[in-house]
Every structure is written in structure tokens, then in C-alpha cells.
Design a protein around this motif. Sequence first.
Motif, PDB file in Angstrom:
ATOM      1  N   TRP A 258      36.222  57.927  55.259  1.00 41.46           N
ATOM      2  CA  TRP A 258      36.384  57.645  56.688  1.00 41.46           C
ATOM      3  C   TRP A 258      35.343  58.452  57.456  1.00 41.46           C
ATOM      4  N   ILE A 259      34.282  57.802  57.894  1.00 42.73           N
ATOM      5  CA  ILE A 259      33.164  58.493  58.537  1.00 42.73           C
ATOM      6  C   ILE A 259      33.593  58.987  59.909  1.00 42.73           C
ATOM      7  N   ASP A 260      33.297  60.245  60.184  1.00 41.88           N
ATOM      8  CA  ASP A 260      33.811  60.901  61.378  1.00 41.88           C
ATOM      9  C   ASP A 260      33.010  60.544  62.624  1.00 41.88           C
ATOM     10  N   ASN A 261      33.712  59.979  63.625  1.00 37.05           N
ATOM     11  CA  ASN A 261      33.199  59.858  64.983  1.00 37.05           C
ATOM     12  C   ASN A 261      31.857  59.127  65.063  1.00 37.05           C
ATOM     13  N   ASP A 262      31.762  57.997  64.392  1.00 41.69           N
ATOM     14  CA  ASP A 262      30.517  57.229  64.362  1.00 41.69           C
ATOM     15  C   ASP A 262      30.578  56.128  65.422  1.00 41.69           C
ATOM     16  N   PRO A 263      29.715  56.160  66.436  1.00 46.41           N
ATOM     17  CA  PRO A 263      29.769  55.139  67.489  1.00 46.41           C
ATOM     18  C   PRO A 263      29.394  53.745  67.008  1.00 46.41           C
ATOM     19  N   SER A 264      28.730  53.662  65.865  1.00 43.91           N
ATOM     20  CA  SER A 264      28.291  52.359  65.347  1.00 43.91           C
ATOM     21  C   SER A 264      29.312  51.698  64.440  1.00 43.91           C
ATOM     22  N   GLY A 265      30.405  52.402  64.133  1.00 46.66           N
ATOM     23  CA  GLY A 265      31.351  51.870  63.167  1.00 46.66           C
ATOM     24  C   GLY A 265      30.843  52.042  61.755  1.00 46.66           C
TER      25      GLY A 265
END
Length: 396
Positions: A258-265
Motif C-alpha cells: 500500500w503505497i503511502d500518500n501517492d497523489p497519482s494512485g
Amino acid sequence: MRGSSIFRYLAASASIAATASAGNTNSLAQFALQKVLQDGREVFGDYAAAHPSEKRYTDWMAALPDSTLLSHINIPGTHDAATWNYTQDTQDALTYATRCDGTTANPAVVYRCQRESIAQALDKGVRFFDLRFAADPLGKRLVFWHSAALMSARASVEDVLFGVWDWLALHGGETVLLSFQHEIGTVANASFDAEVQRMMKDALTGNGKDGLLWQGRGYVPTLGETRGKVVLVKRFDMDGDDVGDGVLPGLHMGPAKWIDNDPSGFALVFNASTNATAFIEDYYEPDVLGENSTVVSNIDAKMAAVEAHFKKAVAEEERDSLFITFTSAEHNSNTPSVVPETMALGNGTEVTPDGGVNHQLVDVLKGLKGQRLGVVVLDFFDEPEDLVALVLGQQV
């Protein structure tokens, strides 16, 4: 069976699985179920509290064909669903019971992301619930937290599970997705150790619960497979998950993926052998704006991430994949602070003339009526009042 497990089993048998015998056993089971529901009320709530006029979407899944993949429908969800009953009075009352990891708790408004209960949300059409759990301060039971904030000293994970299962017994055409994430930063030296894992496994399995939990693993099921059941979304890792099919059924979306805080999804592969993938947007804090950014700039940053992910969801590619869009966010460290309620609803002044994320979602959702969006996870889902209907694709 340990402790009150026999009573919970009897409750499940009588009210949920309908297998208890008549007479005294049935009466005891009903009494036990009522006790469990009462114990869980501070987190689960009371579904009798919803007004009949608010129950238009209580059974919306029942009208869909059994062959419908869960990934093909729009599913309203709530972020940090257990926080609805958390107030400053709650925090103050639990100050000496919480025994957090040494950090000073923020004001209660920082942790609260809902104001209607899980039970009310179910009656109003919500079918995905984001839940954060850990051991209680004594290490005896699993309870609900949001970071260092203990939601209730009384309601356990198992109590709330039985609340959901009891609701599903009354609405057998529906399916509920429960996303469980182990919360760190709760008590000193907290970890998802073997004992906590055992408690989680016990809460979800055994004592007749297999029929209440979808037993599939690693693929997106159909409604026919899951009606009347909980689909587990596992945002935690169990010892033994790397052996065979893993310890628990459901969709395994472990924290390392679960990638943390990525604005691109991001794309999360939850089954390596089939390359089954979920596409997720969880941009929960626009910290790139700095600590003195405006409230509007924070709301705009979050809206940009949400709209971009919606565009991916409605595209023809990955039609069978699960899409999960979190419309929730905060920027608590900012000055002025942008707490979850401000992000979702604005601050009610000319500072946020277009409202918060939720108000701006209205026109976006109207423009996407009839399109597949997937799971849409909301803070303060009850405002505006037609928000759930718009996620479902209904104009009101």
C-alpha cells in the motif's frame, strides 16, 4: 471455548445462521446476541436509529444479478468508520485508559471522520467500511483506534462483526466489504504480534463463522458468491500468509504493497499468480503544499487526485479490476489546520466558498452518472444528503 465465545456462538447460531434449537437455548442465544450488540453500540451503533425515509438504499444490491462482479458496481464506503462517536468528551474520559505510545493526543476533531454510525451507514446504502484495529491497552481484546485515539473501551472487533453479520441476516441480498488495517502508534511497544494475530483470527473464524465470511481468496467475487456475507479486505499480514492460500480468506492488500500518500494512485497486485490487481487512490495529506497553505488549496489538491482516479476507473481498461478511491484527507499540521471535517465539508465561511470535497463531488458524480467508479470511500458521508445516491448513480 474461551470466555463468552459460547454465548457469541449461540447468538450467531440463533439470529444469524438460524441453527439454534427452540426453547431455552434460543432465548439464551437471543439474550447473548443482544448483549453483544449492546457492547458494540459505541462503534457499531443502532440500526433502528435510522428513519424509515432514509432507507431507500438499504437493499440496493438485492436488485442486481448474481453474476455481477463486485468490481463492476459503484460501492459507497466510509473512511475510518469507527470514529463517528468519538468526541472530546470521549477522549477526556479515556485519557487514563488509553496509555498511548508516548505521543500527546491531538484534539478529538483531528480523529473524527464520520458522524453517523456503521449501522446507520448500512441502512443508507454504504457497503465498504474502513476500520482500524489494535489490542486494547491491556492487550486482552481487539478494539478500534484511529492512531493514538481509542474509540471505545467497550466495543470489540468481534462485537462489531456480529453487528454487521446480524444486519446481513436481515438483508440477505447485500454484501459488506470490511477493510481492516492494524493501527500502530496506539500503546507503547504495540505490534501485530502472534497474540494479536490469534485474536484477529478468532474474531473472524471458527464457531460457525465460516458461513458468514466469504471464503474465496485472491479474486474479485460476484454478488452471487457473497450475498449475506462479509468480504474481508486484509490490510495486514499474518504469519503464514506466504504458505499456500494464506491464513484468512478475502483480498490481501498488505501494508508493504500500500503505497503511502501517492497523489497519482497506485496499482496493488493482490494475487501474484493471476496478476489480480486493485487500483487505489489514497492521497490522504497534501503535505507538498507546505505548512502554511490555504484551506482551498488543500481541498483542490485532494479533488484533483480524486477526479484523476475516477477517469481511470471509467476507462475501458481494467474493467474487471477493483478500483478504490478515497475521497477522504486532512492536513492537520497545516496552519490553519485542515482536519477531516474541514477537508470534507469546508469550514462554513467565505474561506471555502465551494464547500469541501463532498460538496464538490456532487457535480463530478452527476457528470459521471452511469459510469463504473468502483468503491468510493467518503468522510462524513451524510453531507450532502444525496451523496451516497450519487455514488450509486441515482439522481435525486
